[in-house]
Write an enzyme that holds these catalytic residues in place. Structure first.
Site, PDB file in Angstrom:
ATOM      1  N   CYS A  73       0.810  -1.225   0.000  1.00 36.00           N
ATOM      2  CA  CYS A  73       0.000   0.000   0.000  1.00 36.00           C
ATOM      3  C   CYS A  73       0.840   1.270   0.000  1.00 36.00           C
ATOM      4  O   CYS A  73       0.349   2.338  -0.373  1.00 36.00           O
ATOM      5  CB  CYS A  73      -0.934   0.005   1.202  1.00 36.00           C
ATOM      6  N   HIS A  95      -9.078   3.790  -1.405  1.00 28.62           N
ATOM      7  CA  HIS A  95      -7.683   3.364  -1.261  1.00 28.62           C
ATOM      8  C   HIS A  95      -7.238   2.648  -2.537  1.00 28.62           C
ATOM      9  O   HIS A  95      -7.241   1.423  -2.605  1.00 28.62           O
ATOM     10  CB  HIS A  95      -7.577   2.448  -0.053  1.00 28.62           C
ATOM     11  N   CYS A 103       0.473   2.002   6.546  1.00 26.46           N
ATOM     12  CA  CYS A 103       0.732   0.597   6.847  1.00 26.46           C
ATOM     13  C   CYS A 103       0.771  -0.204   5.551  1.00 26.46           C
ATOM     14  O   CYS A 103       0.149   0.184   4.554  1.00 26.46           O
ATOM     15  CB  CYS A 103      -0.330   0.041   7.794  1.00 26.46           C
TER      16      CYS A 103
END
Length: 381
Positions: free
Chosen positions: A89, A336, A366
């Protein structure tokens, strides 16, 4: 070491799954923000030394070095290279770090960092089809844990003792803040409209107005029948891209550019890969030490809302002011798009800093496998 600045930051709207951006190829969506950088700065793309592009699911549409094909799709000179980065990510936040390091060292002068993910076309987990990326030794080391992020989020909930109500209240606030930011035009200057065959997408599509903790309480848990994590307190599956122009203050002046922020420090940290999503806690400590700043000096924090317990645990451990954390909402409301999210968050943060005269901002993300990036930037007055 040379000083590094971000001279421009742009993003597409973040599209919801199967929404307005879902028919757009990742290379073409990337080309939209690359083109906008040139249009907004008046820069000759020939001065760009490299394009460092984040992307997570590098398969199908997003395979074969999407960073290079983004350059070609943008119509830039064939002499401009491109490379693709995967730190889960945090991929496009890592792309920014790599770009800053290249400029800082003097190896390059002008680098574009950013990323893309079109999750509607390349589904989450598609790259794992037909095999396991973990290998038997890593699995054996962690007692055959599945490395499922949703289960990791449930473990964080239990470790910190969060209640379902706390998670849902946090998620509702994310939507409330995002809606308020959208209504006051906070995102307008940073968003590049995307024209598709079905129309033009101009705003983030994931915001659900009127979301309340009471409504979220009716949703079923997604990973554990007795758990607390569900679709409403998790990040949305999304489509989007963003780009950042990285250079030195001196080169910016030569090119007629006005820097937005100064890159103060970047850090990456590893953490327990079973809890997996707690890396922002040590990464924050690490980047503040590198920047020579105290937590209280930071005026805004962007802590990616992969799941509600991630920023809640970060807040609990750091003691940061909750009002300064994700003041425009986060991935629960705004989405996201994996490989693009680091650059999307940075674009939101630096524009918020400029609009509100905030000197320091800290972003942390994270990442799958138990790592995290953290970056500190300083407003250029």
């Amino acid at each position: 070491m040379r000083e590094v600045v971000i001279a421009e930051a742009v993003r597409t709207p973040v599209g919801k799954r199967n929404g307005g951006l879902s028919a757009t190829h990742a290379a073409d969506l990337s080309a939209v923000v690359l083109g906008a950088l040139i249009e907004r700065t008046g820069l000759d793309p020939a001065v760009i030394d490299d394009v460092v592009w984040g992307c997570v699911s590098q398969i199908g549409d997003q395979s074969s070095n999407i960073g290079r094909y983004a350059v070609l799709a943008a119509g830039w000179p064939e002499s401009i290279p491109g490379t693709t980065v995967n730190r889960a990510c945090g991929s496009s936040q890592q792309a920014l770090d790599f770009a800053a390091q290249a400029v800082m060292s003097g190896q390059q002068d002008v680098v574009v960092a950013g990323g893309v993910e079109v999750m509607s076309r390349v589904p989450l987990g598609a790259a794992k089809a037909g095999g396991s990326p973990y290998g038997p030794k890593a699995l054996a080391r962690y007692e055959d844990f599945s490395f499922n992020q949703g289960l990791s989020a449930e473990l964080i909930v239990r470790k910190w003792g969060f209640t379902r109500t706390q998670l849902d209240e946090f998620a509702a606030v994310s939507h409330e803040r995002a809606a308020a930011a959208q209504d006051r035009g906070a995102f307008e200057s940073q968003i590049v409209p995307v024209t598709t065959e079905t129309g033009t997408v101009t705003v983030d599509e994931g915001i659900r107005r009127g979301t309340t903790a009471e409504k979220l309480a009716t949703l079923k848990p997604a990973f554990d029948d007795d758990g607390t994590i569900h679709a409403g307190n998790s990040s949305q599956i999304s489509d989007g891209a963003a780009a950042l122009l990285v250079t030195t203050p001196e080169r910016a002046r030569e090119l007629g550019l006005r820097p937005l922020v100064r890159y103060r420090a970047g850090a990456v940290a590893g953490s327990d890969p079973v809890l997996m999503l707690t890396g922002p806690i040590p990464a924050t400590e690490k980047v503040l030490a590198k920047a020579g700043l105290a937590l209280g000096e930071i005026g805004v924090f962007e802590v990616n809302e992969a799941f509600a317990p991630v920023p809640l645990a970060w807040l609990a451990e750091t003691g940061a002011d909750p009002a300064r954390c994700n003041p425009l909402g986060g991935a629960i409301a705004l989405g996201h798009p994996l490989g693009g999210s680091g650059a999307v968050l940075m674009t939101r943060m630096v524009n918020h800093m400029r609009d509100n005269g905030i000197r320091y901002g800290l972003q942390t993300m994270c990442e799958g496998g138990g790592t995290a990036n953290a970056t500190v930037v300083e407003l250029v007055s």
